[in-house]
Design a protein around this motif. Structure first.
Motif, PDB file in Angstrom:
ATOM      1  N   PHE A 130       6.379   1.479   6.881  1.00 14.00           N
ATOM      2  CA  PHE A 130       6.729   1.520   5.460  1.00 14.00           C
ATOM      3  C   PHE A 130       6.382   2.877   4.861  1.00 14.00           C
ATOM      4  N   GLY A 131       5.280   3.475   5.320  1.00 13.79           N
ATOM      5  CA  GLY A 131       4.901   4.788   4.808  1.00 13.79           C
ATOM      6  C   GLY A 131       5.949   5.841   5.101  1.00 13.79           C
ATOM      7  N   VAL A 132       6.470   5.831   6.329  1.00 15.77           N
ATOM      8  CA  VAL A 132       7.526   6.782   6.695  1.00 15.77           C
ATOM      9  C   VAL A 132       8.783   6.534   5.867  1.00 15.77           C
ATOM     10  N   ALA A 133       9.157   5.260   5.727  1.00 18.47           N
ATOM     11  CA  ALA A 133      10.386   4.928   5.006  1.00 18.47           C
ATOM     12  C   ALA A 133      10.295   5.337   3.532  1.00 18.47           C
ATOM     13  N   ILE A 134       9.207   4.965   2.867  1.00 18.12           N
ATOM     14  CA  ILE A 134       9.076   5.226   1.435  1.00 18.12           C
ATOM     15  C   ILE A 134       8.925   6.720   1.158  1.00 18.12           C
ATOM     16  N   ASN A 135       8.100   7.397   1.947  1.00 15.83           N
ATOM     17  CA  ASN A 135       7.935   8.836   1.730  1.00 15.83           C
ATOM     18  C   ASN A 135       9.167   9.618   2.162  1.00 15.83           C
ATOM     19  N   PRO A 164       0.814  -1.230   0.000  1.00 14.82           N
ATOM     20  CA  PRO A 164       0.000   0.000   0.000  1.00 14.82           C
ATOM     21  C   PRO A 164       0.837   1.265   0.000  1.00 14.82           C
ATOM     22  N   ALA A 165       1.948   1.260   0.779  1.00 16.34           N
ATOM     23  CA  ALA A 165       2.799   2.448   0.820  1.00 16.34           C
ATOM     24  C   ALA A 165       3.375   2.749  -0.569  1.00 16.34           C
ATOM     25  N   LEU A 166       3.787   1.716  -1.291  1.00 13.90           N
ATOM     26  CA  LEU A 166       4.307   1.898  -2.648  1.00 13.90           C
ATOM     27  C   LEU A 166       3.224   2.409  -3.595  1.00 13.90           C
ATOM     28  N   LEU A 167       2.016   1.848  -3.463  1.00 16.00           N
ATOM     29  CA  LEU A 167       0.919   2.252  -4.344  1.00 16.00           C
ATOM     30  C   LEU A 167       0.529   3.712  -4.107  1.00 16.00           C
ATOM     31  N   TYR A 168       0.446   4.097  -2.840  1.00 14.68           N
ATOM     32  CA  TYR A 168       0.080   5.488  -2.547  1.00 14.68           C
ATOM     33  C   TYR A 168       1.185   6.451  -2.989  1.00 14.68           C
ATOM     34  N   ALA A 169       2.442   6.036  -2.838  1.00 19.11           N
ATOM     35  CA  ALA A 169       3.550   6.878  -3.315  1.00 19.11           C
ATOM     36  C   ALA A 169       3.487   7.029  -4.829  1.00 19.11           C
ATOM     37  N   LEU A 170       3.165   5.952  -5.536  1.00 23.91           N
ATOM     38  CA  LEU A 170       3.016   6.010  -6.988  1.00 23.91           C
ATOM     39  C   LEU A 170       1.885   6.946  -7.376  1.00 23.91           C
ATOM     40  N   ASN A 171       0.778   6.872  -6.649  1.00 23.85           N
ATOM     41  CA  ASN A 171      -0.361   7.735  -6.955  1.00 23.85           C
ATOM     42  C   ASN A 171      -0.018   9.210  -6.758  1.00 23.85           C
ATOM     43  N   LEU A 187      -6.869   0.025  -6.377  1.00 24.47           N
ATOM     44  CA  LEU A 187      -6.098  -1.139  -5.948  1.00 24.47           C
ATOM     45  C   LEU A 187      -5.508  -0.929  -4.567  1.00 24.47           C
ATOM     46  N   ALA A 188      -5.026   0.269  -4.270  1.00 25.39           N
ATOM     47  CA  ALA A 188      -4.443   0.556  -2.955  1.00 25.39           C
ATOM     48  C   ALA A 188      -5.474   0.369  -1.851  1.00 25.39           C
TER      49      ALA A 188
END
Length: 320
Positions: free
Chosen positions: A224-229, A94-101, A198-199
């Motif tokens: 994961f959200g903190v790490a990816i963002n 989800p973190a990857l999908l939201y970052a992509l969005n 999808l997210a």
């Protein structure tokens, strides 16, 4: 109907309905106030802070609240030993999908005007409903499909009424803001709607498939959200603005509100459904319009009553 957790013998059903009513109302208020608050922070038409740093702080706030909730509920033992990678890895998606969005939203602006984006983004209602039915195996009745179609139509009508209040003719006459969309822009829009749906559906599936406390699931999700963002922020051009540069009281309110909304959304996806999320977002347009009228001088046209009525009727059809 909205799915609720099992009601124990000591908890009257009316109390659960009241709790859900308060939760959904609070989410609607937060969603509806988001855009007006951002508009209030603007200086010379631009936000004075770094949006990517704002997202990092939102994810960090949600992570901190999840950690505190886990400790208060006696879940400290879950932190004593490293969790299995197979248990935690699904929360990275989800973190990857939201970052992509988030990146797609920025990229699309080069291939279409903001007004076209505003109208076409309502297609994510259809994509979410289709993925919800296909991926989660939830069969919707014909009347529920009709309700979701009506909800999408309400979003389009609301976008159109907003364009009217924004003096569409003047915008169309300006060559820099003329209505346009390219084939590549349309492809990116369809991809954006698919990823958005999808997210939401994937997050709901993960939260419901694992028998873990929601606070622990939120801990994995937002770590994961903190790490990816955080990586996104560091890799972006941060030379113009410092991490906290341009922050005001309104910005901190935005961060607190969006963090709270993310945590409340986890409750909805865990014990309710992603379709409920769509109705919350659509209902928030009333709050958005009233706040914009009160604080930003937005002219609300009579056409605005149409999407409000359509949304209310769609909710009645879906949940009756």
């Amino acid at each position: 109907m909205i799915a609720m957790p099992d009601v124990g013998p000591r908890t009257p059903p009316w109390r659960w309905r009241l709790q859900w009513g308060v939760l959904l109302t609070l989410m609607t208020l937060i969603y509806g106030s988001h855009a007006p608050l951002i508009a209030l922070t603007k200086e010379d038409g631009r936000v004075p802070f770094s949006p990517s740093s704002c997202v990092v702080l939102m994810e960090g706030a949600k992570l901190l609240v999840a950690l505190v909730a886990l400790l208060l509920n006696g879940g400290a033992a879950a932190l004593a030993t490293p969790p299995a990678s197979g248990l935690v890895a699904p929360y990275a998606v989800p973190a990857l999908l939201y970052a992509l969005n988030n990146n797609l939203v920025v990229l699309m602006q080069a291939y279409m005007d903001p007004s076209s984006y505003q109208v076409l983004s309502n297609l994510k209602i259809a994509s979410t409903a289709l993925l919800y039915s296909f991926c989660l195996g939830r069969r919707l009745r014909p009347v529920q499909w009709s309700a979701l179609g009506l909800l999408m139509g309400a979003g389009v009508c609301h976008s159109y009424s907003s364009l009217l209040s924004g003096d569409l003719e003047q915008a169309a006459a300006d060559s820099s803001t003329r209505l346009h969309i390219t084939a590549w822009g349309l492809f990116l829009m369809l991809l954006y709607c698919f990823v958005s749906g999808l997210a939401a559906v994937y997050t709901e599936r993960v939260l419901k498939s694992q028998q873990l406390p929601l606070s622990l699931q939120n801990l994995y999700l937002y770590a994961f959200g903190v790490a990816i963002n955080g990586v996104t922020y560091l890799s972006s051009d941060t030379g113009e603005k410092g991490f906290l540069e341009g922050y005001s009281g309104a910005v901190w309110v935005i961060i607190a509100g969006q963090a709270a909304n993310g945590l409340l959304m986890s409750v909805v996806l865990k014990h309710g459904s992603g379709i409920t999320r769509l109705f919350v977002i659509s209902s928030s347009m009333l709050v958005n319009a009233l706040l914009s009228w009160a604080f930003l001088g937005l002219e609300v046209t009579p056409l605005f009553l149409l999407p409000v009525t359509m949304t209310a009727f769609a909710a009645y059809l879906y949940y009756k």
